[in-house]
Design a protein around this motif. Sequence first.
Motif, PDB file in Angstrom:
ATOM      1  N   PHE A  38       0.876  -1.180   0.000  1.00 15.41           N
ATOM      2  CA  PHE A  38       0.000   0.000   0.000  1.00 15.41           C
ATOM      3  C   PHE A  38       0.911   1.226   0.000  1.00 15.41           C
ATOM      4  O   PHE A  38       1.622   1.486   0.974  1.00 15.41           O
ATOM      5  CB  PHE A  38      -0.915   0.007   1.240  1.00 15.41           C
ATOM      6  CG  PHE A  38      -1.865   1.156   1.244  1.00 15.41           C
ATOM      7  CD1 PHE A  38      -2.895   1.221   0.311  1.00 15.41           C
ATOM      8  CD2 PHE A  38      -1.735   2.191   2.158  1.00 15.41           C
ATOM      9  CE1 PHE A  38      -3.769   2.306   0.298  1.00 15.41           C
ATOM     10  CE2 PHE A  38      -2.604   3.274   2.144  1.00 15.41           C
ATOM     11  CZ  PHE A  38      -3.626   3.322   1.210  1.00 15.41           C
ATOM     12  N   GLY A  39       0.873   1.967  -1.129  1.00 11.34           N
ATOM     13  CA  GLY A  39       1.827   3.063  -1.324  1.00 11.34           C
ATOM     14  C   GLY A  39       2.852   2.605  -2.343  1.00 11.34           C
ATOM     15  O   GLY A  39       4.024   2.385  -2.028  1.00 11.34           O
TER      16      GLY A  39
ATOM     17  N   GLY B 188       4.763   3.717  -4.597  1.00  8.58           N
ATOM     18  CA  GLY B 188       5.522   4.826  -5.172  1.00  8.58           C
ATOM     19  C   GLY B 188       6.987   4.468  -5.273  1.00  8.58           C
ATOM     20  O   GLY B 188       7.353   3.310  -5.535  1.00  8.58           O
ATOM     21  N   ALA B 189       7.851   5.466  -5.037  1.00  5.83           N
ATOM     22  CA  ALA B 189       9.285   5.309  -5.230  1.00  5.83           C
ATOM     23  C   ALA B 189       9.852   4.200  -4.337  1.00  5.83           C
ATOM     24  O   ALA B 189      10.366   3.181  -4.820  1.00  5.83           O
ATOM     25  CB  ALA B 189       9.967   6.646  -4.941  1.00  5.83           C
TER      26      ALA B 189
ATOM     27  N   GLY C 167       8.302   2.131  -2.039  1.00  8.12           N
ATOM     28  CA  GLY C 167       7.538   0.888  -1.916  1.00  8.12           C
ATOM     29  C   GLY C 167       7.794  -0.063  -3.070  1.00  8.12           C
ATOM     30  O   GLY C 167       7.933  -1.281  -2.874  1.00  8.12           O
TER      31      GLY C 167
ATOM     32  N   THR D  68       3.190   4.718   2.003  1.00  8.79           N
ATOM     33  CA  THR D  68       2.689   6.042   1.602  1.00  8.79           C
ATOM     34  C   THR D  68       3.522   7.101   2.323  1.00  8.79           C
ATOM     35  O   THR D  68       4.261   6.789   3.244  1.00  8.79           O
ATOM     36  CB  THR D  68       1.222   6.203   2.032  1.00  8.79           C
ATOM     37  OG1 THR D  68       1.151   5.864   3.427  1.00  8.79           O
ATOM     38  CG2 THR D  68       0.310   5.300   1.234  1.00  8.79           C
TER      39      THR D  68
ATOM     40  N   LEU E  45      -7.278   2.908   5.820  1.00 13.26           N
ATOM     41  CA  LEU E  45      -7.339   2.570   4.390  1.00 13.26           C
ATOM     42  C   LEU E  45      -6.909   1.129   4.098  1.00 13.26           C
ATOM     43  O   LEU E  45      -7.188   0.611   3.027  1.00 13.26           O
ATOM     44  CB  LEU E  45      -6.480   3.550   3.573  1.00 13.26           C
ATOM     45  CG  LEU E  45      -6.936   5.011   3.637  1.00 13.26           C
ATOM     46  CD1 LEU E  45      -5.991   5.911   2.850  1.00 13.26           C
ATOM     47  CD2 LEU E  45      -8.366   5.161   3.128  1.00 13.26           C
TER      48      LEU E  45
ATOM     49  N   ALA F  36      14.104   3.246   6.659  1.00 12.70           N
ATOM     50  CA  ALA F  36      14.644   2.942   5.331  1.00 12.70           C
ATOM     51  C   ALA F  36      15.881   3.767   5.025  1.00 12.70           C
ATOM     52  O   ALA F  36      15.878   4.987   5.203  1.00 12.70           O
ATOM     53  CB  ALA F  36      13.572   3.217   4.286  1.00 12.70           C
TER      54      ALA F  36
ATOM     55  N   LYS G  24      17.797   8.630  12.117  1.00 13.56           N
ATOM     56  CA  LYS G  24      17.405   8.968  10.743  1.00 13.56           C
ATOM     57  C   LYS G  24      16.771  10.357  10.713  1.00 13.56           C
ATOM     58  O   LYS G  24      16.949  11.126   9.768  1.00 13.56           O
ATOM     59  CB  LYS G  24      16.422   7.908  10.215  1.00 13.56           C
ATOM     60  CG  LYS G  24      15.942   8.141   8.775  1.00 13.56           C
ATOM     61  CD  LYS G  24      16.958   7.713   7.750  1.00 13.56           C
ATOM     62  CE  LYS G  24      16.713   8.259   6.351  1.00 13.56           C
ATOM     63  NZ  LYS G  24      15.492   7.845   5.700  1.00 13.56           N
TER      64      LYS G  24
ATOM     65  N   SER H  74      13.394  13.785  -0.177  1.00 15.64           N
ATOM     66  CA  SER H  74      12.037  13.485  -0.669  1.00 15.64           C
ATOM     67  C   SER H  74      11.085  14.665  -0.417  1.00 15.64           C
ATOM     68  O   SER H  74      10.177  14.914  -1.213  1.00 15.64           O
ATOM     69  CB  SER H  74      11.508  12.203  -0.023  1.00 15.64           C
ATOM     70  OG  SER H  74      11.512  12.294   1.382  1.00 15.64           O
TER      71      SER H  74
ATOM     72  N   GLU I 293       5.630  16.122   4.655  1.00 14.91           N
ATOM     73  CA  GLU I 293       5.580  15.296   5.882  1.00 14.91           C
ATOM     74  C   GLU I 293       6.067  16.092   7.105  1.00 14.91           C
ATOM     75  O   GLU I 293       6.881  15.603   7.886  1.00 14.91           O
ATOM     76  CB  GLU I 293       6.445  14.040   5.695  1.00 14.91           C
ATOM     77  CG  GLU I 293       5.898  13.042   4.687  1.00 14.91           C
ATOM     78  CD  GLU I 293       6.775  11.802   4.582  1.00 14.91           C
ATOM     79  OE1 GLU I 293       7.949  11.926   4.177  1.00 14.91           O
ATOM     80  OE2 GLU I 293       6.301  10.711   4.921  1.00 14.91           O
TER      81      GLU I 293
HETATM   82  N1  LIG Z   1      12.118   8.308  -1.606  1.00 15.67           N
HETATM   83  C1  LIG Z   1      13.132   8.089  -0.762  1.00 15.67           C
HETATM   84  O1  LIG Z   1      14.313   8.070  -1.182  1.00 15.67           O
HETATM   85  C2  LIG Z   1      12.881   7.839   0.688  1.00 15.67           C
HETATM   86  C3  LIG Z   1      11.608   7.927   1.238  1.00 15.67           C
HETATM   87  N2  LIG Z   1      11.428   7.651   2.571  1.00 15.67           N
HETATM   88  C4  LIG Z   1      10.097   7.710   3.165  1.00 15.67           C
HETATM   89  O2  LIG Z   1       9.311   6.650   2.607  1.00 15.67           O
HETATM   90  C5  LIG Z   1       7.920   7.003   2.568  1.00 15.67           C
HETATM   91  C6  LIG Z   1       7.417   6.849   1.129  1.00 15.67           C
HETATM   92  O3  LIG Z   1       8.135   7.784   0.330  1.00 15.67           O
HETATM   93  P1  LIG Z   1       8.167   7.724  -1.260  1.00 15.67           P
HETATM   94  O4  LIG Z   1       8.119   6.348  -1.749  1.00 15.67           O
HETATM   95  O5  LIG Z   1       9.297   8.602  -1.659  1.00 15.67           O
HETATM   96  O6  LIG Z   1       6.779   8.437  -1.601  1.00 15.67           O
HETATM   97  P2  LIG Z   1       5.996   8.494  -2.994  1.00 15.67           P
HETATM   98  O7  LIG Z   1       5.234   9.763  -2.975  1.00 15.67           O
HETATM   99  O8  LIG Z   1       6.926   8.209  -4.124  1.00 15.67           O
HETATM  100  O9  LIG Z   1       5.011   7.246  -2.914  1.00 15.67           O
HETATM  101  C7  LIG Z   1       3.877   7.228  -2.110  1.00 15.67           C
HETATM  102  C8  LIG Z   1       2.837   6.427  -2.863  1.00 15.67           C
HETATM  103  O10 LIG Z   1       1.708   6.250  -2.024  1.00 15.67           O
HETATM  104  C9  LIG Z   1       0.555   6.341  -2.860  1.00 15.67           C
HETATM  105  N3  LIG Z   1      -0.621   6.666  -2.064  1.00 15.67           N
HETATM  106  C10 LIG Z   1      -0.760   7.671  -1.179  1.00 15.67           C
HETATM  107  N4  LIG Z   1      -1.999   7.661  -0.664  1.00 15.67           N
HETATM  108  C11 LIG Z   1      -2.651   6.628  -1.262  1.00 15.67           C
HETATM  109  C12 LIG Z   1      -3.976   6.123  -1.167  1.00 15.67           C
HETATM  110  N5  LIG Z   1      -4.883   6.678  -0.356  1.00 15.67           N
HETATM  111  N6  LIG Z   1      -4.316   5.064  -1.945  1.00 15.67           N
HETATM  112  C13 LIG Z   1      -3.416   4.500  -2.771  1.00 15.67           C
HETATM  113  N7  LIG Z   1      -2.139   4.935  -2.908  1.00 15.67           N
HETATM  114  C14 LIG Z   1      -1.778   5.995  -2.155  1.00 15.67           C
HETATM  115  C15 LIG Z   1       0.899   7.450  -3.830  1.00 15.67           C
HETATM  116  O11 LIG Z   1       0.046   7.395  -4.947  1.00 15.67           O
HETATM  117  P3  LIG Z   1      -0.171   8.680  -5.901  1.00 15.67           P
HETATM  118  O12 LIG Z   1       1.038   8.695  -6.808  1.00 15.67           O
HETATM  119  O13 LIG Z   1      -1.439   8.402  -6.587  1.00 15.67           O
HETATM  120  O14 LIG Z   1      -0.217   9.893  -4.989  1.00 15.67           O
HETATM  121  C16 LIG Z   1       2.352   7.089  -4.146  1.00 15.67           C
HETATM  122  O15 LIG Z   1       2.425   6.159  -5.202  1.00 15.67           O
HETATM  123  C17 LIG Z   1       7.862   8.434   3.124  1.00 15.67           C
HETATM  124  O16 LIG Z   1       7.589   8.398   4.503  1.00 15.67           O
HETATM  125  C18 LIG Z   1       9.301   8.977   2.888  1.00 15.67           C
HETATM  126  O17 LIG Z   1       9.668   9.999   3.781  1.00 15.67           O
HETATM  127  C19 LIG Z   1      12.456   7.214   3.364  1.00 15.67           C
HETATM  128  C20 LIG Z   1      13.722   7.111   2.858  1.00 15.67           C
HETATM  129  C21 LIG Z   1      14.039   7.484   1.511  1.00 15.67           C
END
Ligand SMILES: NC(=O)C1=CN([C@@H]2O[C@H](COP(=O)(O)OP(=O)(O)OC[C@H]3O[C@@H](n4cnc5c(N)ncnc54)[C@H](OP(=O)(O)O)[C@@H]3O)[C@@H](O)[C@H]2O)C=CC1
Length: 317
Positions: free
Chosen positions: A7-8, A10-11, A13, A82, A94, A132, A190, A267, A279
């Motif tokens: 769930f989430g 994105g980058a 996950g 997320t 969720l 992470a 961190k 980020s 955040e």
């Molecule tokens: N990126 C990095 O290098 C690092 C990140 N982090 C931490 O990791 C966590 C995630 O970061 P990151 O991966 O960069 O974030 P992203 O914004 O890349 O990814 C978050 C994802 O969650 C999805 N999402 C959010 N709400 C919902 C919902 N209600 N239903 C379905 N999908 C949802 C978003 O979808 P949508 O695109 O549709 O909004 C998006 O794909 C954060 O806490 C960040 O601080 C920690 C270390 C490094």
Amino acid sequence: MYKVLLFGSGALGSVYAWRLQETGAAEITAVCRGNYETVVQNGFQITSSLFKNDVFRPSRVVRSVSEAAADGTEFDYILVCTKALPNRGDNSGLIAAAVTSQTTIVLIQNGIGIEDPFHARYPGVNVISAVAYIDVAQPEGGVIEHGGNCALVMGPVGEGQRAEKLAEVWENGGVSCSVLENVQAVRWLKLAWNASFNTVAVASGGNNTRIMVDDPECCRLIYNIMIEVYRLGEAATGAPLPVMRGIAGPKELLATAQAPGVVVMPSMLMDFLAKRPLEHEVILGNPIQIARELGVAVPHMETVYALLRMIEKQYLD
Ligand SMILES: NC(=O)C1=CN([C@@H]2O[C@H](COP(=O)(O)OP(=O)(O)OC[C@H]3O[C@@H](n4cnc5c(N)ncnc54)[C@H](OP(=O)(O)O)[C@@H]3O)[C@@H](O)[C@H]2O)C=CC1
Ligand SMILES: CC(C)(CO)C(=O)C(=O)O
């Protein structure tokens, strides 16, 4: 075979889920939102300095948690990746449709206090907190750019060794994993980076770490925030913060960003540039609340927190 719900997607996950599925010991169901169509069609197109470039196709791609659970699948693990935005609503609900008494929820997010809404909503359910160490971005839907780090520190050491079992699969997938009783100390470590670099990157108008450390006044601000986080983390955990990866305190931490050639785009900076929510609660608001309760002075953190809230208001509200 572990059944894992992401769930989430994105980058961050997508990379941790990819490393689990690669081992053959886990199958991933990914809940995708904005990138749903492209991931269904093309998978996640991943370039990685650490691993080989690849197309990651999760076993299943769905639009919602209810869709994932509708066929009766019982998930062993739910990865919550997320952004942590408690001020914009409690998103622990969720994942409710997929949580059973056998599920372990794994929170892979930055910040302090991220576990609270999950403990409150799911008493008795195993919640793993994971810190992470990774650098990854999703510049467009389904396109993942990953750098050279991929590590996780998780804990606490849990009932049924669920954290240990998952860590073993991740290790087989090339993720450097450790499981600790006191993961909160690592969260504070961190935070010393995230509360300083991530936040000042935005409060200073949109700067990467190189530009910030090369300016003496901005560098001083970052260092002062790191000192505050260390003091607060020690007061909150009741012990000196541990030495990790050779970093014994703010000086060494700052030096990692000052090393020649190092340029990091935090980020939160990416969120600011894309006009997404920040955040600021888990990275500054919750720690400041703890500081007030404990009587620890954190004036630099308070200043940057107030600025970030106002900056975000300008483009979100
Ligand atoms: N990126 C990095 O290098 C690092 C990140 N982090 C931490 O990791 C966590 C995630 O970061 P990151 O991966 O960069 O974030 P992203 O914004 O890349 O990814 C978050 C994802 O969650 C999805 N999402 C959010 N709400 C919902 C919902 N209600 N239903 C379905 N999908 C949802 C978003 O979808 P949508 O695109 O549709 O909004 C998006 O794909 C954060 O806490 C960040 O601080 C920690 C270390 C490094
Ligand atoms: C990768 C790192 C450490 C960079 O600031 C981070 O945690 C973030 O961007 O949120």
